[in-house]
Design a protein around this motif. Structure first.
Motif, PDB file in Angstrom:
ATOM      1  N   SER A 478       0.842  -1.205   0.000  1.00  0.00           N
ATOM      2  CA  SER A 478       0.000   0.000   0.000  1.00  0.00           C
ATOM      3  C   SER A 478       0.872   1.248   0.000  1.00  0.00           C
ATOM      4  N   ASP A 479       1.930   1.250   0.826  1.00  0.00           N
ATOM      5  CA  ASP A 479       2.862   2.394   0.851  1.00  0.00           C
ATOM      6  C   ASP A 479       3.568   2.550  -0.492  1.00  0.00           C
ATOM      7  N   GLU A 480       3.922   1.412  -1.104  1.00  0.00           N
ATOM      8  CA  GLU A 480       4.616   1.435  -2.391  1.00  0.00           C
ATOM      9  C   GLU A 480       3.705   2.015  -3.478  1.00  0.00           C
ATOM     10  N   VAL A 481       2.441   1.622  -3.452  1.00  0.00           N
ATOM     11  CA  VAL A 481       1.462   2.150  -4.404  1.00  0.00           C
ATOM     12  C   VAL A 481       1.315   3.661  -4.223  1.00  0.00           C
ATOM     13  N   CYS A 482       1.238   4.119  -2.974  1.00  0.00           N
ATOM     14  CA  CYS A 482       1.123   5.552  -2.695  1.00  0.00           C
ATOM     15  C   CYS A 482       2.324   6.323  -3.258  1.00  0.00           C
ATOM     16  N   ASP A 483       3.515   5.758  -3.087  1.00  0.00           N
ATOM     17  CA  ASP A 483       4.723   6.421  -3.596  1.00  0.00           C
ATOM     18  C   ASP A 483       4.702   6.523  -5.124  1.00  0.00           C
ATOM     19  N   ILE A 484       4.306   5.432  -5.783  1.00  0.00           N
ATOM     20  CA  ILE A 484       4.259   5.440  -7.247  1.00  0.00           C
ATOM     21  C   ILE A 484       3.233   6.469  -7.735  1.00  0.00           C
ATOM     22  N   LEU A 485       2.059   6.502  -7.090  1.00  0.00           N
ATOM     23  CA  LEU A 485       1.009   7.432  -7.506  1.00  0.00           C
ATOM     24  C   LEU A 485       1.394   8.878  -7.199  1.00  0.00           C
ATOM     25  N   GLU A 486       2.218   9.084  -6.174  1.00  0.00           N
ATOM     26  CA  GLU A 486       2.726  10.436  -5.909  1.00  0.00           C
ATOM     27  C   GLU A 486       3.639  10.881  -7.052  1.00  0.00           C
TER      28      GLU A 486
END
Length: 585
Positions: A478-486
């Protein structure tokens, strides 16, 4: 002679026993009626001499998150007549025609009808009801009633819904929480003589009504009003058919705002919200147009999500371990799957790129490859795990379900198109709810408007609870997805949603509606902030814009403007910029 005497005696005996049997039967019947059925016939007798009128209970209010009243009650009157008590029919008819502005034929029909009580008109303004009462005509009854009133007219019309003439909910929260909002009606009991005339000497008895409870919602009227204005602006600028905006708390599913313009007037819900000549239309056709107007596109309608769905393909692939952020891909502008050539939005291609860059570029071939790596079984496993195959459970009626291929019918081509959000349909609410669940650490939330039930003194009656499901995605992914979407917003296709100082994640989309030959598009942007602890998630859809229709070009800047205004209001502060030391570290 002797024979005749004996014969007559027998006749006397037979008649005697017949009379005795009849007498016993009558006595038995009287005992049955007077002893065993006495309560029943006592009530029947009372009903012949009692007249009953309802006293409507006040409906509970609907409040926003700050206690602002979104739905209230307005005092009105119900006018009725009792034929047997009217002394001057002509005078009563003239008065009803004048004060109620109804045809004389209608007034005469009501007055001359021989019934215990005949309702003439409901929802009459209190001022008119007071004037009718001042006439003092016998047989004319003026009972106070309540009519639903919406102080902001169009605000959150598709969410709040409205009530009918009986004050019961028809659509929206009004019908979903009808059992909470509706009260218990009271009664007025009067006694009449054999002619049905009320006896003044006995008077009337009253059973007082009990008001309904109030519903506190998660809607913030300030945010809702601003989003409605923003949606109207976008709709006008791009000459779109409609614009929808959803803003919610991704941590718990509370919905701050749900806008679908054009909205309609809750105080006049049967008047269409656009100019159309209904003079030649049938009542059925007009009703169909009203039903269409009342539909909430965020919940009742589905659409192809397009590239916004890449968030889900990304989450599933990273969780399953079939792709890593630094995996490399090649985009030549298309990908051939079986006998189909599936294009990227950039026909010249993106060349060699990592998975993260593929997300930033919204590259279809990259996500086709990732989807094929997942495979059909895993793809459907995560559709179910993320909750996409079920309804969200949002507390509004008429939620549509996801329209998806049967797993057995999915081949490489179908899987390829599904991987970047085509060939199936979801509701905007489902998209926003699932995206919230993927960026909040992996807890599936239920989107909702209702928060708690309170009484008029603001005492808590019930705290409303909604289902959650933990672990649909690991916190690490979930954190990794947030970073990519940022990075999509800071460096990629969502850069038009970037606000200096804020960590915003998001994904743009441009999906084509059916039939493809019509060249109609839905431009959208899905965004959330801050990426390290999301407090708000927004989804904006522009339906059939004219001219430029790319989501990154028209939807992303519209969402940026909304975020710029609501971040300070929600207390979302700018991220601290790390200060570099003298050695550059």
């Amino acid at each position: 002679m002797r024979k005749n005497k004996t014969y007559n005696k027998k006749k006397v005996v037979v008649i005697f026993f017949l009379c005795a049997a009849m007498l016993i039967g009558l006595v038995g019947r009287l005992v049955y009626l007077m002893v065993f059925r006495s309560d029943y016939y006592s009530k029947k007798a009372d009903q012949l001499h009692e007249r009953e009128r309802d006293i409507k209970a006040a409906r509970g209010k609907i409040l926003d998150s700050n206690g602002v009243i979104l739905a209230a009650n307005k005092t009105v009157c119900t006018i009725s007549v009792i034929h047997s008590q009217i002394e001057d029919q002509s005078a009563v008819i003239r008065m009803l025609v004048k004060e109620l502005e109804i045809p004389e034929e209608t007034a005469r029909k009501r007055v001359e009808k021989r019934s215990s009580i005949e309702r003439v008109k409901t929802n009459v303004d209190k001022e008119v009801g007071d004037r009718i009462r001042e006439y003092g005509y016998s047989g004319v009854k003026v009972d106070e009633d309540f009519k639903r009133y919406y102080p902001y007219d169009t605000l959150a019309s598709h969410v709040l819904g409205f009530t009918g003439s009986d004050n019961q909910g028809i659509i929206g929260l009004e019908v979903k929480y009808d059992d909470v909002l509706e009260g218990i009606n009271g009664k007025i009991l009067t006694t009449t003589d054999a002619r049905g005339i009320e006896l003044d000497t006995i008077g009337e008895s009253r059973v007082e009504p009990v008001a309904g409870y109030n519903l506190r919602t998660s809607i913030d009227s300030n945010i809702q009003l601003y989003c409605e204005q923003a949606a109207k602006k976008v709709m006008q600028e791009h000459q779109a058919d409609s614009v929808s905006i959803l803003l919610m708390n991704p941590q718990n599913g509370e919905i701050y705002s749900c806008v679908s313009v054009p909205e309609f007037n809750l105080n006049d819900p049967f008047t269409l919200n656009y100019d159309v000549d209904t003079s030649g239309m049938t009542e059925e056709k007009i009703q169909d147009l009203c039903n269409q107007m009342w539909r909430n596109p965020c919940i009742n309608d589905t659409y192809e999500p397009g590239s916004c769905f890449k968030v889900f393909t990304m989450s599933a692939a990273l969780e399953e371990g079939v792709v890593k952020p630094d995996d490399t891909f090649t985009c030549g502008g298309y990908r051939v799957v079986e006998d189909r050539r599936i294009h990227c939005h950039k026909r010249t291609g993106h060349g060699t790129e990592t998975f993260v860059q593929g997300a930033q570029n919204s590259c279809n071939p990259v996500f086709i490859d990732v989807g094929l790596r997942l495979g059909v079984d895993n793809f459907y496993k995560y559709l179910n795990r993320f909750g996409l195959m079920d309804k969200t459970g949002v507390d509004l009626p008429g939620e549509a379900n996801t329209i998806m291929h049967k797993k057995s019918n999915v081949g490489p081509v179908e899987l390829a198109t599904m991987s970047f959000g085509q060939s199936f349909q979801v509701t905007p609410m489902q998209l926003a709810a699932t995206a919230s669940s993927l960026v909040n650490g992996g807890t599936r939330i239920t989107p909702h408007f209702g928060v708690e039930v309170v009484d008029d003194d603001d005492n808590l009656v019930e705290k409303l609870k909604f289902k959650t499901k933990e672990g649909i995605l690991s916190e690490k992914i979930s954190d990794e997805v947030c970073d990519i979407l940022e990075s999509v917003v800071s460096e990629g296709s969502g850069k038009n949603a970037k606000i200096e100082g804020y960590k915003i994640g998001g994904k743009t989309a441009t999906s084509q509606t059916l039939p493809r030959s019509a060249n109609r598009y839905i431009s959208s942007f899905l965004g959330f902030a801050p990426t390290d602890n999301p407090k708000v998630l927004g989804l904006l859809l522009i339906n059939n814009p004219k001219g430029i229709y790319w989501g990154g070009t028209i939807a992303a800047p519209a969402m940026r403007e909304i975020f710029e205004n609501i971040f300070p209001y929600l207390g979302i502060e700018k991220a601290e910029v790390p200060v570099k030391s003298e050695d550059g570290e």
